[in-house]
Design a protein around this motif. Sequence first.
Motif, short mmCIF file in Angstrom:
data_model
loop_
_atom_site.label_atom_id
_atom_site.label_comp_id
_atom_site.label_asym_id
_atom_site.label_seq_id
_atom_site.Cartn_x
_atom_site.Cartn_y
_atom_site.Cartn_z
N ALA A 42 74.89 63.28 22.26
CA ALA A 42 76.03 62.18 22.76
C ALA A 42 75.33 61.66 24.40
O ALA A 42 75.71 60.73 24.88
CB ALA A 42 77.35 62.97 23.14
N SER A 43 74.52 62.52 24.90
CA SER A 43 73.84 62.45 26.23
C SER A 43 72.58 61.46 26.13
O SER A 43 72.00 61.24 27.27
CB SER A 43 73.71 63.77 26.94
N VAL A 44 72.11 61.31 24.99
CA VAL A 44 70.83 60.49 24.91
C VAL A 44 71.01 59.23 25.18
O VAL A 44 72.17 58.46 24.31
CB VAL A 44 70.22 60.67 23.65
N GLY A 45 70.14 58.46 25.73
CA GLY A 45 70.50 57.06 26.19
C GLY A 45 69.13 56.48 26.47
O GLY A 45 68.24 57.20 26.80
N ALA A 46 68.83 55.07 26.47
CA ALA A 46 67.66 54.49 26.75
C ALA A 46 68.04 53.19 27.31
O ALA A 46 68.92 52.24 26.90
CB ALA A 46 66.77 54.21 25.42
N CYS A 47 67.22 52.59 28.42
CA CYS A 47 67.23 51.26 28.62
C CYS A 47 66.58 50.29 27.53
O CYS A 47 65.83 50.77 26.73
CB CYS A 47 66.58 50.99 29.91
N CYS A 48 66.99 49.07 27.44
CA CYS A 48 66.50 48.15 26.52
C CYS A 48 66.05 46.86 27.07
O CYS A 48 66.88 46.20 27.83
CB CYS A 48 67.45 48.08 25.24
N LEU A 49 64.74 46.50 26.81
CA LEU A 49 64.28 45.27 27.48
C LEU A 49 63.73 44.55 26.40
O LEU A 49 62.70 44.85 25.64
CB LEU A 49 63.44 45.60 28.57
N VAL A 50 64.16 43.19 26.14
CA VAL A 50 63.74 42.39 24.96
C VAL A 50 63.15 41.07 25.38
O VAL A 50 63.72 40.36 26.65
CB VAL A 50 64.99 42.22 23.92
N GLY A 51 62.00 40.49 24.86
CA GLY A 51 61.58 39.19 25.04
C GLY A 51 61.61 38.51 23.89
O GLY A 51 61.01 38.87 22.88
N VAL A 52 61.87 37.36 24.09
CA VAL A 52 61.81 36.50 22.56
C VAL A 52 61.26 35.09 23.00
O VAL A 52 61.99 34.55 23.86
CB VAL A 52 63.10 36.25 21.71
N VAL A 53 60.39 34.49 22.20
CA VAL A 53 59.59 33.22 22.71
C VAL A 53 60.04 32.44 21.25
O VAL A 53 59.86 32.66 20.26
CB VAL A 53 58.22 33.16 22.96
N CYS A 54 60.74 31.31 21.75
CA CYS A 54 61.22 30.23 20.48
C CYS A 54 61.22 28.81 21.12
O CYS A 54 61.75 28.54 21.93
CB CYS A 54 62.52 30.82 20.00
N ASN A 55 60.45 27.97 20.43
CA ASN A 55 60.66 26.61 20.88
C ASN A 55 60.11 26.35 22.34
O ASN A 55 60.73 25.69 23.05
CB ASN A 55 61.60 25.92 20.47
N GLY A 56 59.20 27.23 22.93
CA GLY A 56 58.82 26.91 24.29
C GLY A 56 59.75 27.57 25.23
O GLY A 56 59.49 27.48 26.26
N LEU A 57 60.53 28.18 24.69
CA LEU A 57 61.42 29.00 25.76
C LEU A 57 61.42 30.58 25.52
O LEU A 57 61.20 31.00 24.53
CB LEU A 57 63.11 28.67 25.48
N LEU A 58 61.41 31.25 26.83
CA LEU A 58 61.33 32.67 26.48
C LEU A 58 62.91 33.42 27.22
O LEU A 58 63.29 32.84 28.15
CB LEU A 58 60.34 33.19 27.58
N TYR A 59 63.29 33.94 26.07
CA TYR A 59 64.60 34.65 26.51
C TYR A 59 64.25 36.11 26.70
O TYR A 59 63.59 36.94 25.95
CB TYR A 59 65.49 34.54 24.98
N VAL A 60 64.84 36.56 27.88
CA VAL A 60 64.60 37.90 28.43
C VAL A 60 66.26 38.45 28.54
O VAL A 60 66.80 38.04 29.04
CB VAL A 60 63.96 37.76 29.68
N ALA A 61 66.10 39.61 27.81
CA ALA A 61 67.56 40.45 27.90
C ALA A 61 67.21 41.75 28.37
O ALA A 61 66.23 42.51 27.89
CB ALA A 61 68.09 40.50 26.45
N ASN A 62 68.02 42.15 29.15
CA ASN A 62 67.78 43.59 29.99
C ASN A 62 69.06 44.17 30.15
O ASN A 62 70.31 43.84 30.16
CB ASN A 62 67.27 43.54 31.07
N ALA A 63 69.11 45.53 29.41
CA ALA A 63 70.18 46.61 29.69
C ALA A 63 69.40 47.90 30.44
O ALA A 63 68.80 48.60 29.62
CB ALA A 63 70.92 46.86 28.52
N GLY A 64 69.81 47.97 31.67
CA GLY A 64 68.97 49.09 32.37
C GLY A 64 68.06 48.60 33.50
O GLY A 64 68.36 47.61 34.02
N ASP A 65 67.19 49.47 33.95
CA ASP A 65 66.49 49.15 35.01
C ASP A 65 64.99 48.67 34.79
O ASP A 65 64.26 49.10 35.33
CB ASP A 65 66.71 49.94 35.94
N SER A 66 64.90 48.44 33.42
CA SER A 66 63.10 47.92 32.94
C SER A 66 63.05 46.56 33.83
O SER A 66 64.22 46.08 34.30
CB SER A 66 62.89 47.83 31.64
N ARG A 67 61.91 45.90 33.63
CA ARG A 67 61.74 44.53 34.42
C ARG A 67 60.63 43.86 33.61
O ARG A 67 59.69 44.39 33.11
CB ARG A 67 61.29 44.81 35.72
#
Length: 276
Positions: A42-67
């Motif tokens: 229950a104490s285990v957790g992780a930041c999550c950082l995602v990058g998706v490229v589609c049709n010339g657009l970059l989607y960046v999603a972040n939960a936490g303090d990655s960059r």
Amino acid sequence: MRRCTSEQRGVSPDVITRAFVATEDEFLGLVQEQWRTRPQIASVGACCLVGVVCNGLLYVANAGDSRVVLGRLRSPFKEMKAVQLSSEHNASVESVRDELRLLHPSDPNIVVVKHKVWRVKGIIQVSRSIGDAYLKRAEFNQEPLLPKFRVAERFEKPIMRAEPTITVHKIHSEDQFLIFASDGLWEHLSNQEAVDIVNSCPRNGVAKRLVKAALQVAAKKREMRYSDLEKIEPGIRRHFHDDITVIVVFLHSANLGLRTPVSVRGGGELSGSAIF
């Protein structure tokens, strides 16, 4: 992510958020299943950082303090400039503290200073993550979870969230590469320093070069040699520097016209690199 994209027939901020929530729900379900035999999960957790490229657009999603930092070639002097594309959820950021206080108006201790840094409930620095069930569901805020992970008062509303902050960036020909990294890298290197290293080094192994540069700074701060820092066992080294994960993605203009979604997955204990 693939399932959510398929269901919604494309990529969008809503699709990415659904993928984060689905990941969170599955992990919390695992915590529920193993609570009696492995309560510390229950104490285990992780930041999550995602990058998706589609049709010339970059989607960046972040939960936490990655960059995510973009390396962009600027005219007229062809300088490589660093452009930060993500926002971080760390209690050291004033806007994050304001957000937490707004979400928890009746809790004067939602953020407090402990060990000279701002922390959520005096425990953790990040305000969003995948996992950390003990700060999201009251049923896990009790024995047999270790006391250091428990909040003094019972709560009804989740203290932390898993929903990411999402930015959408249109990729231009001047955009050369992306650096995805955990906070362990940015603790020791500025955005521009990291971009300069990638720009000046061969592509092969450049992510490892960033990790080494950060560790060299960490060793210098401790007034020790880099070679001596390397000899310290991983578990003990956490007292000298945070864990570091790096992925470097090089952008190619030829890919920008693709109509099919393009994404990159990478990883490793310390570093990884990818090209698309």
